[in-house]
Scaffold this motif. Structure first.
Motif, mmCIF file in Angstrom:
data_model
loop_
_atom_site.group_PDB
_atom_site.id
_atom_site.type_symbol
_atom_site.label_atom_id
_atom_site.label_comp_id
_atom_site.label_asym_id
_atom_site.label_seq_id
_atom_site.Cartn_x
_atom_site.Cartn_y
_atom_site.Cartn_z
ATOM 1 N N GLU A 58 -1.037 6.287 -11.906
ATOM 2 C CA GLU A 58 -0.239 6.365 -10.415
ATOM 3 C C GLU A 58 -0.708 6.589 -9.208
ATOM 4 O OE1 GLU A 58 2.681 6.174 -9.826
ATOM 5 O OE2 GLU A 58 3.965 6.020 -11.243
ATOM 6 N N ASP A 59 0.527 5.620 -8.378
ATOM 7 C CA ASP A 59 -0.833 5.749 -7.362
ATOM 8 C C ASP A 59 0.136 6.404 -5.797
ATOM 9 O OD1 ASP A 59 1.086 3.198 -4.945
ATOM 10 O OD2 ASP A 59 1.856 4.062 -7.037
ATOM 11 N N SER A 60 1.345 6.891 -5.784
ATOM 12 C CA SER A 60 2.645 7.760 -5.221
ATOM 13 C C SER A 60 2.414 9.026 -5.558
ATOM 14 C CB SER A 60 3.513 6.348 -5.052
ATOM 15 O OG SER A 60 4.664 7.036 -6.313
ATOM 16 N N ARG A 61 3.195 9.522 -4.256
ATOM 17 C CA ARG A 61 3.426 11.233 -4.762
ATOM 18 C C ARG A 61 4.572 11.274 -5.736
ATOM 19 N NH1 ARG A 61 4.086 11.822 1.876
ATOM 20 N NH2 ARG A 61 1.297 12.191 2.212
ATOM 21 N N ALA A 62 6.077 10.085 -5.302
ATOM 22 C CA ALA A 62 6.871 10.271 -6.904
ATOM 23 C C ALA A 62 6.568 9.931 -8.074
ATOM 24 C CB ALA A 62 8.011 9.244 -6.204
ATOM 25 N N GLY A 63 5.394 9.461 -8.190
ATOM 26 C CA GLY A 63 5.039 8.724 -9.392
ATOM 27 C C GLY A 63 4.568 10.093 -9.889
ATOM 28 N N VAL A 64 3.097 10.605 -9.059
ATOM 29 C CA VAL A 64 2.662 11.602 -9.119
ATOM 30 C C VAL A 64 3.377 12.678 -10.720
ATOM 31 C CG1 VAL A 64 1.071 13.252 -9.015
ATOM 32 C CG2 VAL A 64 0.186 11.367 -8.135
ATOM 33 N N GLY B 234 0.951 -0.622 -6.037
ATOM 34 C CA GLY B 234 -0.069 -0.396 -5.587
ATOM 35 C C GLY B 234 -0.606 0.708 -6.580
ATOM 36 N N THR B 235 -0.854 0.476 -7.973
ATOM 37 C CA THR B 235 -1.554 0.438 -8.772
ATOM 38 C C THR B 235 -2.106 0.023 -9.667
ATOM 39 O OG1 THR B 235 -0.315 2.890 -9.692
ATOM 40 C CG2 THR B 235 -1.666 1.972 -10.627
ATOM 41 N N LEU B 236 -1.315 -1.096 -9.817
ATOM 42 C CA LEU B 236 -2.265 -2.207 -10.474
ATOM 43 C C LEU B 236 -2.586 -3.399 -9.581
ATOM 44 C CD1 LEU B 236 -0.526 -2.607 -14.340
ATOM 45 C CD2 LEU B 236 -2.400 -1.983 -13.964
ATOM 46 N N GLY C 261 -4.492 10.052 -10.795
ATOM 47 C CA GLY C 261 -4.382 9.298 -9.773
ATOM 48 C C GLY C 261 -4.817 8.467 -8.539
ATOM 49 N N VAL C 262 -4.778 7.575 -8.168
ATOM 50 C CA VAL C 262 -5.455 6.498 -7.016
ATOM 51 C C VAL C 262 -4.481 6.165 -6.134
ATOM 52 C CG1 VAL C 262 -7.220 4.567 -7.481
ATOM 53 C CG2 VAL C 262 -6.791 5.594 -9.421
ATOM 54 N N PRO C 263 -4.478 6.912 -5.099
ATOM 55 C CA PRO C 263 -3.552 6.336 -3.638
ATOM 56 C C PRO C 263 -4.092 5.276 -3.251
ATOM 57 C CG PRO C 263 -5.657 7.830 -2.956
ATOM 58 C CD PRO C 263 -5.828 8.026 -4.821
ATOM 59 N N SER C 264 -2.815 4.698 -2.416
ATOM 60 C CA SER C 264 -2.789 3.754 -2.258
ATOM 61 C C SER C 264 -2.652 3.587 -0.779
ATOM 62 C CB SER C 264 -2.819 2.113 -2.422
ATOM 63 O OG SER C 264 -1.376 2.779 -2.803
#
Length: 218
Positions: A161-167, A7-9, A179-182
């Motif tokens: 990151e793109d996710s809540r857990a990752g952030v 979701g990020t790369l 943060g770059v949400p997908s």
């Protein structure tokens, strides 16, 4: 530089969606949207627990479900991975500047190895996979481990990151976070710089994020 993967790369969350929903059908049910959202950015074990609970089948074996999804995702990764907007250009710019770079993902190593055929193994000095940490995202351990392996203080790292857990994982580690949400919107939180896409992100912006994070520390 610390890059998340799914979701990020690469636009792989849609592939996870395919596999997870297919498994739910295999089990005679359907995966709810709420359960799917709760899985984004999480590790395989947690995702299978959510799926089983969503189907009311908590008795199912986690390892069996994980193996089914891993097999299906291997097929999908080999044929369906595409870059997220701006991701490849940014990664190449980071590498051209000779910045230490890590891939930090909740995905298990066997699938990461397949993804690296698209991502490029030489684009990363370090890879931290989801099955190589004791505490996965949202715990900070994956990012702390990546920084340690790179030999760079976490406070001098930018995590994307793109996710809540990752952030949550990246912020707790002490990194500057972009943060770059997908698939799932990200809530504005202190320390998080939000953008719609990586298109146009350059080294100057990343340096500015580090400077802001440093200035905000007590």
């Amino acid at each position: 530089m610390l890059f998340d993967m799914d979701g990020t790369l690469v636009d792989s969350e849609r592939l996870w969606d395919v596999a997870l929903r297919e498994l739910a059908v295999e089990y005679g049910g359907s995966l709810s949207d709420a359960a799917r959202v709760a899985m984004v950015g999480g590790d395989a074990t947690t995702s299978m627990r959510i799926l089983h609970a969503d189907l009311g089948q908590q008795w199912r074996d986690l390892a069996t479900s994980q193996a089914w999804v891993a097999r299906r995702m291997g097929e999908l990764f080999r044929t369906g991975l595409v870059w997220r907007p701006g991701a490849l250009a940014l990664l190449l710019a980071v590498r051209a500047a000779d910045l230490p770079t890590a891939l930090v993902t909740s995905t298990a190593r066997p699938l990461v190895e397949i993804a690296l055929e698209t991502l490029g193994r030489d684009n990363f000095d370090v890879v931290v996979a989801g099955d190589e940490v004791r505490a996965p995202k949202p715990d900070p351990e994956p990012y702390l481990l990546a920084a340690r392996l790179l030999g760079v203080p976490i406070e001098r790292c930018v995590a994307i990151e793109d996710s809540r857990a990752g952030v949550a994982s990246a912020l707790a580690s002490g990194a500057a976070v972009l943060g770059v949400p997908s698939e799932v919107p990200l809530d504005p939180v202190e320390g998080l710089h939000l953008l719609e896409t990586l298109a146009g992100v350059d080294l100057a912006l990343l340096g500015d994020l580090l400077a802001r994070a440093e200035a905000a520390r007590p």
